[in-house]
Design a protein around this motif. Sequence first.
Motif, PDB file in Angstrom:
ATOM      1  N   GLU A   1       0.829  -1.216   0.000  1.00 31.07           N
ATOM      2  CA  GLU A   1       0.000   0.000   0.000  1.00 31.07           C
ATOM      3  C   GLU A   1       0.861   1.262   0.000  1.00 31.07           C
ATOM      4  N   LYS A   2       0.218   2.365  -0.367  1.00 33.55           N
ATOM      5  CA  LYS A   2       0.920   3.645  -0.294  1.00 33.55           C
ATOM      6  C   LYS A   2       1.021   4.075   1.160  1.00 33.55           C
ATOM      7  N   LEU A   3       2.237   4.329   1.606  1.00 33.37           N
ATOM      8  CA  LEU A   3       2.466   4.678   3.001  1.00 33.37           C
ATOM      9  C   LEU A   3       3.106   6.056   3.112  1.00 33.37           C
ATOM     10  N   ALA A   4       2.942   6.642   4.312  1.00 35.71           N
ATOM     11  CA  ALA A   4       3.576   7.931   4.567  1.00 35.71           C
ATOM     12  C   ALA A   4       4.343   7.866   5.873  1.00 35.71           C
ATOM     13  N   ALA A   5       5.382   8.712   6.005  1.00 35.25           N
ATOM     14  CA  ALA A   5       6.121   8.816   7.261  1.00 35.25           C
ATOM     15  C   ALA A   5       6.769  10.185   7.298  1.00 35.25           C
ATOM     16  N   GLN A   6       7.148  10.602   8.525  1.00 33.85           N
ATOM     17  CA  GLN A   6       7.881  11.860   8.593  1.00 33.85           C
ATOM     18  C   GLN A   6       9.331  11.598   8.209  1.00 33.85           C
TER      19      GLN A   6
ATOM     20  N   ALA B   1      -2.638  14.117   3.880  1.00 36.59           N
ATOM     21  CA  ALA B   1      -2.541  13.216   2.727  1.00 36.59           C
ATOM     22  C   ALA B   1      -3.363  11.954   2.972  1.00 36.59           C
ATOM     23  N   LEU B   2      -3.341  11.478   4.206  1.00 42.05           N
ATOM     24  CA  LEU B   2      -4.113  10.282   4.565  1.00 42.05           C
ATOM     25  C   LEU B   2      -5.611  10.543   4.400  1.00 42.05           C
ATOM     26  N   LEU B   3      -6.058  11.681   4.910  1.00 44.88           N
ATOM     27  CA  LEU B   3      -7.490  11.994   4.838  1.00 44.88           C
ATOM     28  C   LEU B   3      -7.935  12.201   3.394  1.00 44.88           C
TER      29      LEU B   3
ATOM     30  N   ARG C   1      -2.417   5.350   2.287  1.00 48.89           N
ATOM     31  CA  ARG C   1      -3.380   4.495   2.985  1.00 48.89           C
ATOM     32  C   ARG C   1      -3.079   4.436   4.475  1.00 48.89           C
ATOM     33  N   ALA C   2      -1.811   4.655   4.847  1.00 46.93           N
ATOM     34  CA  ALA C   2      -1.469   4.597   6.273  1.00 46.93           C
ATOM     35  C   ALA C   2      -0.232   5.436   6.540  1.00 46.93           C
ATOM     36  N   ILE C   3      -0.134   5.937   7.782  1.00 46.68           N
ATOM     37  CA  ILE C   3       1.074   6.638   8.209  1.00 46.68           C
ATOM     38  C   ILE C   3       1.743   5.794   9.272  1.00 46.68           C
TER      39      ILE C   3
END
Lengths: 249, 271, 270
Positions: free
Chosen positions: B35-40, B73-75, B80-82
Motif C-alpha cells: 500500500e501507499k504509506l507515509a512517514a515523517q 494526505a491520509l485523509l 493508505r497509512a502513516i
Amino acid sequence: MAVIEIKDLHKTFTLTDGRKLHVLNGITTEINKGEKIAVIGPSGSGKSTFLRCLNRMEEPTSGSINFNGEDITSNNCDINKVRRKMGMVFQHFNLFPHLTVRKNLTLAPVDLKIMTQEAADERAKILLERVGLADKIDEWPERLSGGQKQRVAIARAMAMNPDVLLFDEPTSALDPEMIGEVLDVMKELADSGMTMYLVTHEMGFAHKIADKILFIDKGVISEQGTPDEVFDHPKQPRTIEFLSKVLRH
Amino acid sequence: MKKFLALVLVLILASSAFAAENPAKLKTTSQLKTEKLAAQRGTVGQYIAEDLLGDKKGDLLTTYEKYVDAVSALLQGKVRAIIMDEMPAKRFIASVEGLAIMDEALSEENYAMGFKKGNAELVAQVNKALAEIKADGTLDKIFAKYYETFLAGDSSSIKPEDIDFNKGAKGGKLVVGTEAGFAPYELKVGSGFIGIDVEMCAAIAKKLDKELVIINMNFDALPMAVSTNKVDLICAGITVTEERKENMDFSDNYVVGAKQVALVKADDYEK
Amino acid sequence: MRNNYQSRKALSRGDLLLGLVGIYLIYLLYASGFFTAEAWADFNRRFYQNFVKDRRYMMLVDGLKATIFMTSGATLIGLIVGLILSVIRVAHKGGAKIPVLNWLAESYITVLRGTPAMVQLLIWNFTIFASARDLNTQYIAILAFGLNSGAYIAEIFRGGIEAIDPGQMEAARSLGLSYGTSMKRVVLPQALRNIIPMLFNEFIALLKETSVAGYIGIDDLTRAGQNIQALTLEHSQPLVMVAIIYLVIVMLLTKFVSKLEQWLSRGRRR
Ligand SMILES: Nc1ncnc2c1ncn2[C@@H]1O[C@H](COP(=O)(O)OP(=O)(O)OP(=O)(O)O)[C@@H](O)[C@H]1O
Ligand SMILES: [Mg+2]
C-alpha cells in the motif's frame, strides 16, 4: 604656431578572435591656430579613429601627439586637463538626458571648479545665444529636435573654452532639413577664428570653410591640400574615385 | 482583487475537493506491504515503512516534513497509512475525526537524547540527571500531565510560561535541538515551547545548573545540528537504532517500548 | 498590473477567464456543501482555533516580523556586496588593471548564483558558523541570504550601467571629467532609473526565498504557519493564511514598484 602636431601615428585594434586590425598606419600632420581642417575618406578608412586619438578617447598604439607643446601620449600627462581644452562633438550628440540644457553646459566647469555655478550659468547663456537657443536653457534634451540637440552639444563643447574643437560627422545623424542650422552654427564658429578638426561627408561645406582637406585612405593621408587642390584637381586615383562617388548625387 | 479572491478559493478547495474511494478495507499490518504509506522524513517510521515495502518503497512511500501534512494526505486518500509513534498518533485520534490506529504494533522503540559522537562528558552528566528525575518521580509526573491533557484532546491548558527554563543559570546554557511538531513530546505555543521532552530537558538543565535553550528545526536537520555542535543535544522523541548509534551517542532511554503504529482512516479499517 | 489602456476596454480575455474560474469554484464549493450552515460554522470554529484562541495570530505576527527582518537585513547586505562587486566588474571593463579582483568577483557571482540559496544557508549555519552558538540564527540567515542576493544585485547594477549608451561616458570624459566623476554624475543617475525597480523585485524574490529559514531553526512566517498546524492539527487554514499574507505583501510591493517605474520614467520626459 601649431596647436596640435601629430607624428607617425599608428593604431592597431586587437579583435576578440586575436587578429590585429591596423587602422592607422603612420599619420603625420599638424593643425595651426585658427586653422580649419576637414577630414574626408571612404567608410572604414580610420577617420573617426584618427580624430578620437587626438584626445585619447582611443589610445594610439605608437607615434606622438603634441598639444600646445606637450606630448599628450606620455604617461605623466594629465589627459583630463588636456581634454578640457579640446572640445568634442559627436555624431549622436550624446547630450545628458537626465540634465537640463543648462546643466549639460555647466556640469563640467562647475564640477571641475573652474567656474562658480553663477559664472557658468552666465557663460551657458552666452553660448546658447550664439547657437540660437537661448530660450531652451531650462529645457530637457529629449524635448529638442535633432538639430537643436546638436547645437546644444556644440555649445557644451565650447563651455570649457577649448583651444580646438573636434567634430565627428556632426550632421550625419540629422534629418536633411536640420543640417543647415547646424552647419550655420559651425560656419559662425569658423568665422570667429575657432580652430577646428572636422570629419565630414558634407563636401560642399568642407569646401566652403576648410583651409585644408585631408583625404585619409586605409589609415594614411593619401592626399592633402587646399579645397581647390583636392576637390577640383585631385591627383591620386583613389581620391578621384572617392570624389566621383560622393559628388555624383 | 478578483485574481486574489479566485486564488484563495483555489487554495481552500485544493486541499479538500478530491478524495478517492477504496474498496477492500485494511485488517492486518501485513496488508500494508503493498500500500501507499507515509512517514515523517528521517524518523524511524520511515525506516519501518521502507522495510515493509522493500523494493517498492520508491513508488509507494511518501515522506513528509511535517506530520500534519502526512495526516492531510491520509485523509485525502493520497496514502493508505502513516507509520508513526503511538503517542502522537493518539493525539491525532483525539483531535481529528475519522482516524484509527491499527491494533497490531509494527515495532517497539526506545527514546533517548542524541549527542555528538564522543561527547562522553555531557552524556554522563545528562544520564546522571536523568536517573535523578526518574528516581524522584519528576519524569513520571511530566508524562502523567501530558496523558491527562493532550491525549484527551486538550491542547490549551499547558502554558509555556509555566515551564521553568532556569533563566540566568550560572552554569551557562544547555542548547537543545528539537522539531516542535510532535505533540505531546514537543510543540510550539505562541513564542514558547511545551511538551514532555521540553519539560524533561528543563528538569535536566536545572540539575546541571544550566539555562535551557530550545532551537526548533526540521527533524532531518537535527543530526547535522548536533554533529556540528550547533546544539548540545537533540531531544525530539528520537528512537535509538543501531544505525544511528554509529553517528551519534545516546543517553539512557527515557521512554521504553514506545510502539510504532499504523495510523489509518477509521472507515478504511476493519478490526 | 494592468495599465489604463487595458482597463478601459469593456472585458478583457483575462477577466472572462477569471469569471469562468470563479463560477466553477463557487459551483464546487456549493457541491461540496460549503454553503450549508454547518460548514460555515465549522469553518468559523476552525478559524477561531487556528488564529484567535490563545492569541495564536501572534505567532503569525512574530513570524512575519522575522521574515521582514531577515529580508530587509539581507537586502542591505546584498546592496553593499552588490555595489562592491559591480564596481569591480564595471571598472575592469572600463580599463582598470584589476584582473585578480575581477576574477574573484566573477567567481563569487558564478558560485553564489549557481547554487541554491537553501544549500548556502545550510552551509553557513552548519559548517561555517557551526560553533557560533550565541549568535542569533537570524543573523546567520541574513548573512547567507544577503551574500547570495549580493551576487544577483551585482548583476542588476552591472546590467543597469551597461545598458547606458557608452556615448554618455565618452561625452563626459571628453569634457575632462575623470572616470569616477563621469560615472557618478552622468552614468549612475541614468542607470538608477532602471536599477531601482529591479532592486525592489529582488526584495520580493528574497521575501519568498526566506521561507526556507525554518530549516535552520528560525520561526519565520512559513514556519509560524507550520507551528500552528502542529498545534491545531489543522492542515489548510494556517497555510492558506500564510500564503495570503505573502501575497498581500508582494502585491502591495508590486503595485508600488509599477508606480515607482511610472514616476521614474515620467521624470525623464518632463
Ligand atoms: N573599438 C574597435 N575595435 C575594433 N575595431 C574597430 C574599433 N573601432 C573601429 N574599428 C575598426 O576600425 C576601422 C576604422 O573605423 P573608423 O570608425 O575609424 O572608420 P571611419 O573612417 O570613421 O568610417 P565611417 O566613415 O564609416 O565613420 C573599421 O574597420 C572599424 O571596424
Ligand atoms: Mg566614423
